[in-house]
Design an enzyme around this catalytic site. Sequence first.
Site, PDB file in Angstrom:
ATOM      1  N   LYS A   1       0.887  -1.293  -0.124  1.00 37.62           N
ATOM      2  CA  LYS A   1       0.036   0.143   0.085  1.00 37.62           C
ATOM      3  C   LYS A   1       0.936   1.125  -0.108  1.00 37.62           C
ATOM      4  O   LYS A   1       2.215   1.165   0.225  1.00 37.62           O
ATOM      5  CB  LYS A   1      -0.882  -0.179   1.184  1.00 37.62           C
ATOM      6  CG  LYS A   1      -1.974  -1.233   1.132  1.00 37.62           C
ATOM      7  CD  LYS A   1      -3.003  -1.284   2.239  1.00 37.62           C
ATOM      8  CE  LYS A   1      -2.992  -1.980   3.283  1.00 37.62           C
ATOM      9  NZ  LYS A   1      -4.071  -2.217   3.919  1.00 37.62           N
TER      10      LYS A   1
ATOM     11  N   TYR B   1     -12.402  -2.403  -1.368  1.00 37.32           N
ATOM     12  CA  TYR B   1     -12.584  -2.257  -0.095  1.00 37.32           C
ATOM     13  C   TYR B   1     -14.239  -2.348   0.119  1.00 37.32           C
ATOM     14  O   TYR B   1     -14.589  -1.783   1.220  1.00 37.32           O
ATOM     15  CB  TYR B   1     -11.995  -1.145   0.737  1.00 37.32           C
ATOM     16  CG  TYR B   1     -10.478  -1.498   1.218  1.00 37.32           C
ATOM     17  CD1 TYR B   1     -10.187  -2.465   1.759  1.00 37.32           C
ATOM     18  CD2 TYR B   1      -9.426  -0.615   0.732  1.00 37.32           C
ATOM     19  CE1 TYR B   1      -9.028  -3.002   2.216  1.00 37.32           C
ATOM     20  CE2 TYR B   1      -8.089  -0.838   0.998  1.00 37.32           C
ATOM     21  CZ  TYR B   1      -7.751  -2.023   1.793  1.00 37.32           C
ATOM     22  OH  TYR B   1      -6.580  -2.329   2.281  1.00 37.32           O
TER      23      TYR B   1
ATOM     24  N   ASN C   1      -1.111  -0.173   7.468  1.00 35.26           N
ATOM     25  CA  ASN C   1      -0.495  -1.442   7.918  1.00 35.26           C
ATOM     26  C   ASN C   1       0.393  -2.045   6.935  1.00 35.26           C
ATOM     27  O   ASN C   1       0.622  -3.045   6.716  1.00 35.26           O
ATOM     28  CB  ASN C   1      -1.540  -2.073   8.606  1.00 35.26           C
ATOM     29  CG  ASN C   1      -2.603  -2.458   7.545  1.00 35.26           C
ATOM     30  OD1 ASN C   1      -2.433  -2.012   6.494  1.00 35.26           O
ATOM     31  ND2 ASN C   1      -3.637  -3.046   8.217  1.00 35.26           N
TER      32      ASN C   1
ATOM     33  N   HIS D   1      -1.832  -5.495   1.938  1.00 40.89           N
ATOM     34  CA  HIS D   1      -3.124  -6.049   1.929  1.00 40.89           C
ATOM     35  C   HIS D   1      -2.818  -7.438   1.337  1.00 40.89           C
ATOM     36  O   HIS D   1      -2.058  -7.773   0.581  1.00 40.89           O
ATOM     37  CB  HIS D   1      -3.950  -5.477   0.987  1.00 40.89           C
ATOM     38  CG  HIS D   1      -5.122  -6.301   0.510  1.00 40.89           C
ATOM     39  ND1 HIS D   1      -6.347  -6.487   1.224  1.00 40.89           N
ATOM     40  CD2 HIS D   1      -5.312  -7.018  -0.592  1.00 40.89           C
ATOM     41  CE1 HIS D   1      -7.116  -7.402   0.698  1.00 40.89           C
ATOM     42  NE2 HIS D   1      -6.572  -7.689  -0.551  1.00 40.89           N
TER      43      HIS D   1
ATOM     44  N   GLU E   1     -10.274 -10.376  -6.341  1.00 41.76           N
ATOM     45  CA  GLU E   1      -9.433  -9.292  -6.224  1.00 41.76           C
ATOM     46  C   GLU E   1      -8.430  -9.192  -7.379  1.00 41.76           C
ATOM     47  O   GLU E   1      -7.943  -8.204  -7.930  1.00 41.76           O
ATOM     48  CB  GLU E   1      -8.627  -9.276  -4.871  1.00 41.76           C
ATOM     49  CG  GLU E   1      -9.533  -8.859  -3.834  1.00 41.76           C
ATOM     50  CD  GLU E   1      -8.987  -9.151  -2.403  1.00 41.76           C
ATOM     51  OE1 GLU E   1      -9.806  -8.818  -1.481  1.00 41.76           O
ATOM     52  OE2 GLU E   1      -7.845  -9.464  -2.420  1.00 41.76           O
TER      53      GLU E   1
HETATM   54  P1  IDP Z   1      -6.734  -6.943   6.951  1.00 43.26           P
HETATM   55  O1  IDP Z   1      -6.310  -6.065   5.896  1.00 43.26           O
HETATM   56  O2  IDP Z   1      -6.002  -7.302   7.871  1.00 43.26           O
HETATM   57  O3  IDP Z   1      -7.591  -8.008   6.164  1.00 43.26           O
HETATM   58  P2  IDP Z   1      -9.383  -5.838   7.187  1.00 43.26           P
HETATM   59  O4  IDP Z   1     -10.312  -6.015   8.510  1.00 43.26           O
HETATM   60  O5  IDP Z   1      -9.998  -6.188   5.983  1.00 43.26           O
HETATM   61  O6  IDP Z   1      -7.979  -5.916   7.765  1.00 43.26           O
HETATM   62  O7  IDP Z   1      -9.401  -4.140   6.946  1.00 43.26           O
HETATM   63  C1  IDP Z   1      -8.852  -3.556   5.811  1.00 43.26           C
HETATM   64  C2  IDP Z   1      -8.024  -2.419   6.044  1.00 43.26           C
HETATM   65  O8  IDP Z   1      -8.654  -1.556   6.423  1.00 43.26           O
HETATM   66  C3  IDP Z   1      -6.919  -2.633   6.748  1.00 43.26           C
HETATM   67  O9  IDP Z   1      -5.752  -3.366   6.102  1.00 43.26           O
HETATM   68  C4  IDP Z   1      -6.635  -1.458   7.349  1.00 43.26           C
HETATM   69  O10 IDP Z   1      -5.856  -0.765   6.407  1.00 43.26           O
HETATM   70  C5  IDP Z   1      -8.039  -0.560   7.516  1.00 43.26           C
HETATM   71  N1  IDP Z   1      -8.830  -0.973   8.889  1.00 43.26           N
HETATM   72  C6  IDP Z   1      -9.289  -1.872   9.263  1.00 43.26           C
HETATM   73  N2  IDP Z   1      -9.630  -1.450  10.520  1.00 43.26           N
HETATM   74  C7  IDP Z   1      -9.501  -0.122  10.740  1.00 43.26           C
HETATM   75  C8  IDP Z   1      -9.797   0.479  11.697  1.00 43.26           C
HETATM   76  O11 IDP Z   1     -10.509   0.471  12.743  1.00 43.26           O
HETATM   77  N3  IDP Z   1      -9.611   2.014  11.563  1.00 43.26           N
HETATM   78  C9  IDP Z   1      -8.675   2.272  10.398  1.00 43.26           C
HETATM   79  N4  IDP Z   1      -8.437   1.550   9.460  1.00 43.26           N
HETATM   80  C10 IDP Z   1      -8.797   0.286   9.156  1.00 43.26           C
HETATM   81 MG    MG Z   2      -9.168  -7.775   4.954  1.00 38.60          MG
END
Ligand code: IDP
Ligand code: MG
Length: 150
Positions: free
Chosen positions: A9, A49, A112, A115, A126
């Site tokens: 990302k 997303y 983070n 993805h 995807e």
């Molecule tokens: P993942 O990437 O570990 O699968 P997901 O729950 O699918 O996590 O969430 C997608 C992305 O959304 C995360 O990688 C992160 O960048 C963002 N995200 C998830 N939860 C939060 C939150 O509580 N606050 C802000 N961003 C979030």
């Molecule tokens: Mg996810």
Amino acid sequence: MDRTLILLKPDCIHRRLVGEILTKFERKGLRLVALKLIQADKALAEKHYEVHKERPFYGSLVSFLTSSPTVALVLEGREAVVVARNLIGATDGTKAAPGTIRGDFAISIQNNLVHGSDSNENAAKEIALWFTPGELTSFTPIDTPWVAGS
Ligand code: IDP
Ligand code: MG
């Protein structure tokens, strides 16, 4: 052999961690099927997303993903989806285990770095969203019997 969609990302590009993180996937034994640097537009980010569209962070997440280029890649290997998710670590960088990508390099929830698809079904969707069929290569690395022997 399974396939997964990985995104390095925008924070990964800004922080110049592309090489280091790609190395982790390669070293594990996953192989590259496709790779490109792409600036996602709003439609692509929203679709990617879509599952989170009711969440309070959706708008911010889409802005983040469209803010700068992303490296999109398709990796292939035994249990590629699970293997990649284990390498990536928990969503929240503060909770991700040391040794995982997020555990070693992230302290944010949103930013983070990586993805990874969460199921084979979503991986297929995807991959089709980010790549055309012609961009996906097909070959057998010469070390396959050593890396992927079951
Ligand atoms: P993942 O990437 O570990 O699968 P997901 O729950 O699918 O996590 O969430 C997608 C992305 O959304 C995360 O990688 C992160 O960048 C963002 N995200 C998830 N939860 C939060 C939150 O509580 N606050 C802000 N961003 C979030
Ligand atoms: Mg996810």
